[in-house]
Enzyme design. Structure first.
Site, PDB file in Angstrom:
ATOM      1  N   PRO A 368       0.850  -1.201   0.000  1.00  0.00           N
ATOM      2  CA  PRO A 368       0.000   0.000   0.000  1.00  0.00           C
ATOM      3  C   PRO A 368       0.878   1.242   0.000  1.00  0.00           C
ATOM      4  O   PRO A 368       1.731   1.410   0.869  1.00  0.00           O
ATOM      5  CB  PRO A 368      -0.797  -0.136   1.307  1.00  0.00           C
ATOM      6  N   THR A 370       0.998   5.410  -0.225  1.00  0.00           N
ATOM      7  CA  THR A 370       0.237   6.648  -0.095  1.00  0.00           C
ATOM      8  C   THR A 370       0.458   7.533  -1.315  1.00  0.00           C
ATOM      9  O   THR A 370       1.582   7.667  -1.799  1.00  0.00           O
ATOM     10  CB  THR A 370       0.660   7.392   1.180  1.00  0.00           C
ATOM     11  N   CYS A 453       3.299   3.397  10.195  1.00  0.00           N
ATOM     12  CA  CYS A 453       3.381   4.679   9.496  1.00  0.00           C
ATOM     13  C   CYS A 453       4.225   5.666  10.305  1.00  0.00           C
ATOM     14  O   CYS A 453       3.952   5.905  11.486  1.00  0.00           O
ATOM     15  CB  CYS A 453       1.992   5.253   9.253  1.00  0.00           C
ATOM     16  N   LYS A 492       0.846  -4.480   9.555  1.00  0.00           N
ATOM     17  CA  LYS A 492       2.133  -4.060   8.985  1.00  0.00           C
ATOM     18  C   LYS A 492       2.846  -3.215  10.034  1.00  0.00           C
ATOM     19  O   LYS A 492       2.270  -2.257  10.560  1.00  0.00           O
ATOM     20  CB  LYS A 492       1.936  -3.252   7.699  1.00  0.00           C
ATOM     21  N   ASN A 555       9.744  -6.578   4.058  1.00  0.00           N
ATOM     22  CA  ASN A 555       9.566  -5.380   3.247  1.00  0.00           C
ATOM     23  C   ASN A 555      10.785  -4.479   3.407  1.00  0.00           C
ATOM     24  O   ASN A 555      11.233  -4.235   4.520  1.00  0.00           O
ATOM     25  CB  ASN A 555       8.292  -4.646   3.664  1.00  0.00           C
ATOM     26  N   GLY A 556      11.302  -3.998   2.263  1.00  0.00           N
ATOM     27  CA  GLY A 556      12.404  -3.055   2.304  1.00  0.00           C
ATOM     28  C   GLY A 556      13.469  -3.321   1.259  1.00  0.00           C
ATOM     29  O   GLY A 556      14.118  -4.372   1.272  1.00  0.00           O
ATOM     30  N   ALA A 580       7.601  -2.145  -2.496  1.00  0.00           N
ATOM     31  CA  ALA A 580       7.044  -0.802  -2.318  1.00  0.00           C
ATOM     32  C   ALA A 580       7.707   0.184  -3.276  1.00  0.00           C
ATOM     33  O   ALA A 580       7.304   0.335  -4.415  1.00  0.00           O
ATOM     34  CB  ALA A 580       7.197  -0.366  -0.861  1.00  0.00           C
TER      35      ALA A 580
END
Length: 715
Positions: A368, A370, A453, A492, A555-556, A580
């Site tokens: 996801p 933004t 976030c 997450k 993730n990363g 991402a």
């Protein structure tokens, strides 16, 4: 002297746009020299620059995180009036679109009342024609008549309407005519079989392939306080002991005082207990709809419930709630049953582990994102090979208030076969009611709760990464949410809040017991934001410590198929890797992973991807002037990421790493050079190739700084 782009559109074939450049690539990869600055690419006409013995080697550049671009493609960096200042880029963007005088850059700050007054006046202008009149071309088609806030003068609208863009209307491929009618910027292509304008309207469901549109009646209930009921969420909160102290339940006083109708197929009687229905299949959800006298108002979303310091133990190890006509009673643990209760007077709550699970293993998961991770971008990624997609992060409080702009983030395209939505909230009651509301009104495969976030406005409200410092509340949010819905709930997180103080490893064994199906770990702390490389060793440590029932996703910094293969081979316990920023910079990464190759994509092929995005964007945001400029805005936001891509053929060492800083370089053709520019003026020029000239006074500055690192927080 700058050379400006004429209006071109994505429907013009790449060969038509790019056929005349004297470069070495095939025609689909070339650009029209009349559209590009002839000084951009001297590589084809001049000899490579002389070798500098002091020039560092590729390995030395890589050690300094500088992209090792081949020597003969390098060029001196462009002259900047202000180093890295976004406002200077906006100045360049404004100067690049007119010849005479510079447009005003700084705008006067206006009050909300003044903006509202100007907006109403603007709606009455000739350019803002009534949508119903635009569809049919007839003034009588507007149901509001003289009370309509839009203009009804068709002739005045035609006189002031901007010229149509080149190309075909994006809605001609769908069933029925264009829904924007006269207002469409491609209205000249709206012809029927007889050569006349086709103005007939159609049912939106027949044309649209988008889902999860908020219904008006539901939105009106959310607008009115104490009208929307959340029986499952409130029952879960009470069973978990998360009801605030001193809160009393308020019954809605109207003609239906003696009966409360729940959002499910079952009814709730005056005592707040489930009534039996004729269908025993619905009995599984009845227990979550129990309402008792000591519970707070279901629709009161303004006063968020704070969990007590010591919550009651979960009922995972106890039993289901059985309900009959006389009242609600919780059975003893030894009387619990696992199968469906045949007696219609009894209800059974599903254990969280008995829910339908989603297998994320080996699937390519688009994170996801933004702003840029909108529906058209996800469509592009689906075409290029993404398996799992997730909507942009939506705030729970805004969803519960019925804000249309926030609900638009939950839209789903029919091509997204495995789709989830991501929400963000600070307290269990807010999040639990939101997930129940989404389950009742949207078609989603899973709901992801954001607990990582790093944005200040989110963290300051106790949501996002702030939950990492409050594991008790983190547990309450997951437990209440997973019990309020039957679809899988995922979370997450980041490794921790403060740098050097990772804490997910101490929680990973319990997260599965809370009710979460999967957890995605972003290998950075909140304090790092997006600086420094992700800590994959810590992600591996958490994946190995996780119970078998909990899927762990990493993730990363996944930026090539080699990165993907390395993470999967180094830690087989890892279910998959979420992609991402790698997808923002090069969305064809999904194709590379599936085909296990480095794709040296040409500039023409990249332009075709941008054309697809524009077409999807016009179908999503509209083909009128407002929709065109909205599409342009989000295209420019995306181009602020794609400029970081360095073509494979220009690198001494491959593949490109996501942390490499690209030097100033020439591409293999003028279009490739233009796409590598970090200037907002050049991004605007690319948008003009696809969407026509920008309006007078147009400026753009990218919204996000993905490498932001707040040094003040590091102490």
């Amino acid at each position: 002297m700058l050379v400006f782009f004429p209006c071109l559109h994505f429907y013009i074939s790449t060969a038509t746009i790019l056929h005349s450049l004297p470069q070495t690539l095939p025609p689909p990869a070339m650009a029209d020299p009349s559209l590009l600055d002839n000084t951009l690419n001297p590589v084809s006409a001049a000899q490579p620059p002389p070798l500098d013995e002091a020039h560092p080697t590729p390995d030395e550049l890589v050690a300094k995180a500088i992209a090792p671009v081949k020597r003969h493609f390098l060029r001196p960096p462009p002259v900047r009036t202000c180093d890295g200042n976004n406002s200077s880029k906006a100045d360049e963007g404004a100067a690049a679109q007119k010849d005479d005088a510079s447009a005003p850059i700084l705008k006067e700050k206006k009050s909300k009342r003044q903006l509202k007054r100007e907006r109403r006046q603007e709606q009455k202008s000739a350019l803002h024609i009534c949508p119903e009149v635009a569809k049919s071309g007839k003034v009588s088609s507007c149901p509001y008549g003289d009370r309509c806030r839009f203009n009804h003068d068709v002739e005045a609208f035609k006189a002031q309407k901007p010229d149509d863009l080149d190309g075909m209307c994006p809605f001609l491929t769908t069933k029925g005519p264009c829904p924007y009618g006269l207002a469409c910027r491609f209205a000249g292509t709206h012809k029927d079989d007889n050569g006349e304008a086709a103005n007939e309207t159609i049912n939106g469901d027949e044309r649209s392939s988008e889902m999860n549109v908020l219904k008006k009646d539901v939105q009106k209930l959310l607008w009115k306080k104490n009208r929307m009921k959340f029986p499952k969420a409130d029952a879960a909160l009470e069973l978990l002991g998360l009801v605030g102290q001193g809160k009393k339940k308020k019954m809605v006083e109207n003609e239906n005082d003696d009966k409360i109708v729940s959002n499910d197929s079952g009814d709730v009687d005056g005592n707040g207990c489930c009534r039996a229905t004729g269908d025993s299949s619905n009995d599984l959800d009845c227990a979550a709809e129990v309402l008792e006298e000591g519970k707070p108002d279901e629709a009161d979303t303004t006063d968020e419930l704070r969990p007590p310091k010591k919550t009651k133990s979960s009922i995972d190890e106890t039993c289901s709630v059985l309900v009959n006509d006389e009242g609600c009673k919780q059975n003893e643990p030894e009387t619990c049953i696992e199968n469906i209760v045949e007696d219609n007077d009894k209800c059974l709550k599903l254990h969280p582990r008995e829910k339908k699970l989603i297998d994320f293993r080996e699937k390519l998961y688009l994170a996801p994102l933004t702003t840029v991770g909108n529906l058209p971008f996800r469509q592009v990624c689906k075409v290029l090979g993404a398996d799992v997609t997730c909507g942009e992060m939506a705030m729970c409080t805004n969803l519960l208030q019925g804000q249309a702009s926030e609900w638009a983030l939950l839209r789903r395209h029919s091509s997204e076969d495995l789709f989830g939505v991501q929400i963000c909230g600070a307290y269990p009651d807010t999040v639990a009611r939101t997930v129940e509301l989404i389950e009742q009104n949207c078609t989603v495969d899973f709901i992801d709760i954001n607990m990582g976030c790093p944005i200040d406005i989110v963290v300051n409200k106790g949501a996002g990464s702030a939950l990492l410092m409050k594991p008790t509340r983190m547990k309450s949010v997951v437990e209440a949410s997973s019990r309020a819905v039957d679809i899988p709930v995922t979370i997450k997180v980041r490794t921790g809040f403060y740098e050097g103080k990772n804490r997910i490893d101490s929680l990973i064994a319990d997260i599965g017991n809370w009710g979460a199906t999967a957890v995605t770990i972003h290998g950075r702390t909140r304090q790092q934001r997006y600086s420094k490389l992700a800590n994959w060793e810590y992600i591996y440590q958490c994946a190995r410590a996780a119970p078998s029932s909990l899927q762990v996703l990493g993730n990363g910094d996944v930026f090539s198929y080699l990165d993907w293969n390395s993470h999967k081979s180094d830690c087989p316990e890892l279910s998959t890797c979420m992609i991402a920023r790698g997808a923002l910079i090069k969305p064809w990464i999904f194709t590379e992973i599936k085909e296990q190759r480095h794709w040296d994509i040409s500039s023409g092929q990249r332009l075709d991807i941008l054309k697809d995005y524009v077409r999807f964007g016009l179908q999503h945001w509209g083909s009128d002037s407002k929709g065109v400029e909205t599409t342009r805005h989000f295209l420019l936001e995306w181009l602020s990421y794609t400029c970081r891509y360095i073509p494979i053929g220009l690198l001494d060492n491959i593949p490109q790493r996501i942390n490499w800083r690209p030097p100033s370089y020439f591409g293999r053709d003028d279009l490739e050079t233009l796409m590598a520019s970090e200037s907002a003026a050049d991004w605007i020029r690319i948008s003009e190739m696809l969407l026509g000239k920008v309006p007078y006074g147009f400026t753009f500055a990218p919204k996000h700084k993905s490498n932001a690192y707040d040094s003040a927080e590091n102490g």
